[in-house]
Scaffold this motif. Structure first.
Motif, PDB file in Angstrom:
ATOM      1  N   LEU A 426       1.369  -1.525   0.064  1.00 61.20           N
ATOM      2  CA  LEU A 426       0.002  -0.173  -0.411  1.00 61.20           C
ATOM      3  C   LEU A 426       1.019   1.091  -0.159  1.00 61.20           C
ATOM      4  O   LEU A 426       0.499   2.149  -0.531  1.00 61.20           O
ATOM      5  CB  LEU A 426      -0.683  -0.324   1.327  1.00 61.20           C
ATOM      6  CG  LEU A 426      -2.058  -1.211   1.349  1.00 61.20           C
ATOM      7  CD1 LEU A 426      -2.785  -1.038   2.541  1.00 61.20           C
ATOM      8  CD2 LEU A 426      -2.958  -0.747   0.594  1.00 61.20           C
ATOM      9  N   ASN A 427       1.499   1.675   0.661  1.00 64.39           N
ATOM     10  CA  ASN A 427       2.723   2.384   0.589  1.00 64.39           C
ATOM     11  C   ASN A 427       3.513   2.703  -0.833  1.00 64.39           C
ATOM     12  O   ASN A 427       3.728   4.340  -0.775  1.00 64.39           O
ATOM     13  CB  ASN A 427       3.283   2.218   1.516  1.00 64.39           C
ATOM     14  CG  ASN A 427       4.999   3.307   1.681  1.00 64.39           C
ATOM     15  OD1 ASN A 427       5.950   3.054   1.744  1.00 64.39           O
ATOM     16  ND2 ASN A 427       5.030   4.130   1.892  1.00 64.39           N
ATOM     17  N   GLY A 428       3.939   1.558  -1.670  1.00 61.62           N
ATOM     18  CA  GLY A 428       4.443   2.194  -2.769  1.00 61.62           C
ATOM     19  C   GLY A 428       3.303   2.450  -4.394  1.00 61.62           C
ATOM     20  O   GLY A 428       3.414   3.526  -4.840  1.00 61.62           O
ATOM     21  N   LEU A 429       2.014   1.810  -3.778  1.00 59.44           N
ATOM     22  CA  LEU A 429       0.792   2.348  -4.203  1.00 59.44           C
ATOM     23  C   LEU A 429       0.569   4.075  -4.356  1.00 59.44           C
ATOM     24  O   LEU A 429      -0.024   4.416  -5.117  1.00 59.44           O
ATOM     25  CB  LEU A 429      -0.554   1.700  -3.690  1.00 59.44           C
ATOM     26  CG  LEU A 429      -2.243   1.591  -4.840  1.00 59.44           C
ATOM     27  CD1 LEU A 429      -1.608   1.879  -5.750  1.00 59.44           C
ATOM     28  CD2 LEU A 429      -3.069   0.589  -4.185  1.00 59.44           C
ATOM     29  N   PHE A 430       0.530   4.284  -3.019  1.00 61.77           N
ATOM     30  CA  PHE A 430       0.142   5.830  -2.489  1.00 61.77           C
ATOM     31  C   PHE A 430       1.077   6.549  -3.012  1.00 61.77           C
ATOM     32  O   PHE A 430       0.904   7.205  -3.365  1.00 61.77           O
ATOM     33  CB  PHE A 430      -0.064   5.452  -0.424  1.00 61.77           C
ATOM     34  CG  PHE A 430      -1.392   4.622  -0.587  1.00 61.77           C
ATOM     35  CD1 PHE A 430      -2.069   4.454  -1.041  1.00 61.77           C
ATOM     36  CD2 PHE A 430      -1.105   4.298   1.062  1.00 61.77           C
ATOM     37  CE1 PHE A 430      -3.432   4.122  -0.925  1.00 61.77           C
ATOM     38  CE2 PHE A 430      -2.429   3.832   1.147  1.00 61.77           C
ATOM     39  CZ  PHE A 430      -3.380   3.817   0.163  1.00 61.77           C
ATOM     40  N   ILE A 431       2.420   5.953  -2.995  1.00 55.72           N
ATOM     41  CA  ILE A 431       3.788   6.760  -3.490  1.00 55.72           C
ATOM     42  C   ILE A 431       3.161   7.446  -4.923  1.00 55.72           C
ATOM     43  O   ILE A 431       3.437   8.324  -5.720  1.00 55.72           O
ATOM     44  CB  ILE A 431       4.825   5.906  -3.447  1.00 55.72           C
ATOM     45  CG1 ILE A 431       5.664   6.068  -2.067  1.00 55.72           C
ATOM     46  CG2 ILE A 431       6.252   6.780  -4.217  1.00 55.72           C
ATOM     47  CD1 ILE A 431       5.347   7.526  -1.613  1.00 55.72           C
ATOM     48  N   VAL A 432       3.303   6.076  -5.527  1.00 56.46           N
ATOM     49  CA  VAL A 432       2.996   6.126  -6.670  1.00 56.46           C
ATOM     50  C   VAL A 432       1.681   6.897  -7.669  1.00 56.46           C
ATOM     51  O   VAL A 432       1.871   7.869  -8.010  1.00 56.46           O
ATOM     52  CB  VAL A 432       2.593   4.615  -7.721  1.00 56.46           C
ATOM     53  CG1 VAL A 432       2.525   4.835  -8.845  1.00 56.46           C
ATOM     54  CG2 VAL A 432       4.056   3.968  -8.063  1.00 56.46           C
ATOM     55  N   ILE A 433       0.343   7.090  -6.340  1.00 51.28           N
ATOM     56  CA  ILE A 433      -0.542   8.503  -6.616  1.00 51.28           C
ATOM     57  C   ILE A 433      -0.365   9.400  -6.658  1.00 51.28           C
ATOM     58  O   ILE A 433      -0.591  10.745  -7.177  1.00 51.28           O
ATOM     59  CB  ILE A 433      -1.625   7.223  -6.059  1.00 51.28           C
ATOM     60  CG1 ILE A 433      -2.035   6.019  -6.743  1.00 51.28           C
ATOM     61  CG2 ILE A 433      -3.102   8.412  -5.916  1.00 51.28           C
ATOM     62  CD1 ILE A 433      -3.080   5.432  -5.707  1.00 51.28           C
ATOM     63  N   PHE A 434       0.648   9.148  -5.774  1.00 46.02           N
ATOM     64  CA  PHE A 434       0.332  11.487  -4.732  1.00 46.02           C
ATOM     65  C   PHE A 434       1.826  11.606  -4.751  1.00 46.02           C
ATOM     66  O   PHE A 434       1.563  12.510  -4.600  1.00 46.02           O
ATOM     67  CB  PHE A 434      -0.205  10.430  -3.307  1.00 46.02           C
ATOM     68  CG  PHE A 434      -1.420  10.571  -2.679  1.00 46.02           C
ATOM     69  CD1 PHE A 434      -2.588  11.686  -3.474  1.00 46.02           C
ATOM     70  CD2 PHE A 434      -1.732   9.166  -2.538  1.00 46.02           C
ATOM     71  CE1 PHE A 434      -4.379  11.162  -2.682  1.00 46.02           C
ATOM     72  CE2 PHE A 434      -3.363   8.570  -2.374  1.00 46.02           C
ATOM     73  CZ  PHE A 434      -4.120  10.067  -2.574  1.00 46.02           C
TER      74      PHE A 434
END
Length: 600
Positions: A426-434
């Motif tokens: 989830l951290n990597g996913l949120f980094i890519v998005i935000f």
């Protein structure tokens, strides 16, 4: 046309406006991070479920590993700058890391745990129930007695009397006994040591090569590192998605083989791109590497040999051997016992060395520089010190939050039970998005003179780290009868922590290079990386407070585990909010010191 381009016979070919060499490095780093973050996601569960280390032992080994991973790039970077060059260092690091991941795949048979009652040992076995959760049973004369927690640390055995045992075994009436093949334990330590040393050569130097592709005044430089940063996060994201699923569906060996495959791809690309990258990352004195340095051994070969030799002390450091621990604790002050008890050798190295480094740099700055330089340096030292707390909390993802996901989280997503170690993606996913959104926000505010000062960003990052844990502590109140909390609360924690990371992380290295005296940039960069290693260790101390009693790699009392974790999460949440708030109140002073520096 640059000198390099002229030598190669023309203008360099580009892709998306950047040299194609950038995308060679992008792909190399992506596959390396795929292996590293994927392996790290499953590592703690490997220690606690395959080798059946208890929570404190598992966290201590994990913490020692990640602390040294953050420490060795200091040495690897210096060796590359003075002797090997970035390109050779990357290849050496890739070889060592690939070997380490392959060795991890050979873990031997899973450890077995037994309960000794009245001198007789009975094996514990975890059986998956209809809800997908592992339940512990005691195997007694071909009968399966379900183990449930009793009062005051006792164990309840369903059907115990019928099997010739008591239904309730008091806390002092039984002992736990783990049977693990020590040969494979030592092999696991060797594998981790290989990865640690390899990472020291690989990690700092591939980033250096990205910088070498551009002149200092090239306007594409920042966007190049943004693209490279996306490669890091893409690799981490893929690794944290795939490896936990392989771990659950096939086994730990399959997960580690996937990490090894990713690292092998990075290794192949490193060697295959030698011709394309021949003008970058070269040794400062190539001829010197071939000259005799010691007993007729060429310098280049000697560095490789010494790198292998360095595996031995690293192998010893991460073992936390009880005999070594007792010897270290016997000669250290008693007030340090609780701080270094879990990993005494690494603790002394990091807490002792790190504290000494902070004190020495502060004294040197105060005594040897003019007021403006001193103020600037003191701000850098202060913010570096505060970053330790942020990263100690943020890195709970690999320890206490992974155990929380495994034991106290309902991970059902649209009917699918997500592996506990996969939640870290989830951290990597949120980094890519935000990350692009936050970058655009800072550009928008900066153009209008409204971008928050560095000290304010640091304080907000710390506050958000605390708020993330407070949100999870609050969500824990909604746990069901099985002591399971909805995964949405854990996802919210990861989201808040990621936003905090985006406030603090991107400005850290920039702050060091901007505020440090020219003669001390290298030293301060070393202190920054040392503080990151210290943060990993402090994070391990925090995670150890969430430790729960386990049998067969599974928690005995989920209710007690939930209560203990939430108590710690709430405590560290308020501490982070309080410290972040204090830094926010102090930020006008720190900002004034920084602005004073800019005027000169």
């Amino acid at each position: 046309m640059s000198a390099v381009e002229a030598a190669e016979g023309g203008a360099e070919k580009t892709f998306l406006g950047h040299p194609r060499k950038l995308f060679i490095l992008f792909t190399t780093e992506m596959w390396e991070r795929f292996g590293y973050y994927g392996m790290r996601a499953v590592l703690l569960l490997y220690l606690t479920k395959h080798f059946l280390f208890d929570d404190k032992q598992g966290v201590a080994i994990y913490t020692s590993y990640v602390s040294l991973v953050y420490l060795t790039p200091l040495i690897g970077g210096m060796i590359a700058d003075r002797y090997l060059g970035s390109r050779n260092s990357v290849k050496l690091g890739a070889v060592l890391m690939a070997a380490g991941y392959f060795l991890l795949a050979f873990g031997g048979a899973p450890a077995k745990e037994s309960i000794v009652i009245g001198g007789q040992a009975w094996r514990v076995e975890a059986i998956t129930d209809s809800g997908g959760r592992d339940v512990q049973y005691l195997l007694v004369n071909d009968q399966q007695l379900r183990i449930t927690p009793g009062k005051d640390g006792a164990l309840q055995l369903e059907g115990g009397q019928a099997a010739g045992l008591s239904d309730v075994v008091a806390k002092g009436g039984f002992e736990k006994q783990v049977d693990r093949d020590q040969r494979f334990v030592y092999l696991m330590y060797l594998a981790l040591a290989l990865v640690i040393i390899g990472n020291g050569f690989f990690k700092p130097n591939i980033s250096t090569m990205v910088g070498d592709l551009y002149s200092k005044n090239d306007t594409r430089r920042d966007s190049a590192f943004t693209i490279f940063y996306m490669g890091i996060n893409l690799g981490a994201f893929l690794g944290q998605i795939l490896l936990p699923n392989l771990r659950r569906e096939i086994g730990f060996d399959a997960a580690f083989l996937a990490a090894a495959a990713g690292m092998t791809l990075a290794l192949i690309i490193s060697f295959a791109s030698d011709r394309a990258l021949r003008s970058y990352g070269a040794p400062p004195d190539p001829e010197r590497l071939g000259r005799s340095a010691f007993f007729g051994i060429p310098l280049g070969a000697l560095i490789s040999i010494l790198s292998i030799v360095a595996i031995v002390p690293t192998w010893l450091l991460i073992q936390n051997d009880p005999g070594v621990a007792a010897a270290v604790l016997a000669v250290t002050p008693s007030w340090m016992d609780d701080l270094i008890a879990s990993s005494p050798m690494v603790g002394i190295l990091l807490l002792g060395g790190g504290s000494a480094a902070f004190v020495a740099v502060t004294l040197f700055t105060t005594l040897r520089h003019d007021r403006v330089t001193r103020d600037r340096m003191l701000v850098a030292i202060t913010l570096t010190f505060f970053s330790i707390l942020f990263w100690a909390l943020f890195e709970q993802a690999g320890t206490s939050l992974t155990l929380f996901a495994d034991r106290n989280t309902d991970r059902t997503v649209f009917g699918w039970d997500m592996p506990a170690d996969q939640v870290q993606f989830l951290n990597g996913l949120f980094i890519v998005i935000f990350a692009p959104i936050m970058g655009g926000l800072w550009a928008f505010l900066g153009a209008r003179g409204l971008e928050p000062p560095t000290a304010v960003k640091f304080s907000i990052g710390l506050i958000l780290a605390g708020v993330g844990f407070l949100a999870l502590a609050f969500g824990g109140r909604t746990a069901n009868e099985a002591a399971l909390v909805s995964i949405s609360w854990l996802a919210l924690t990861y989201f808040i922590h990621t936003i905090g990371e985006l406030f603090l992380s991107p400005v850290g290295l920039s702050m060091i290079t901007r505020l440090s005296a020219p003669s001390m940039v290298g030293l301060m960069m070393g202190v920054w990386f040392l503080s990151s290693a210290m943060a990993q260790y402090v994070g391990g101390i925090i995670a150890s407070f969430t430790a729960s009693e386990t049998l067969g790699g599974e928690v005995i009392d989920p209710v007690a585990s939930l209560a203990g974790s939430l108590k710690v999460f709430q405590s560290i949440g308020w501490v982070a909010v309080g410290v972040g708030g204090a830094l926010f109140l102090a930020s006008p002073i720190l900002t004034a010191m920084m602005r004073q520096a800019k005027k000169t």
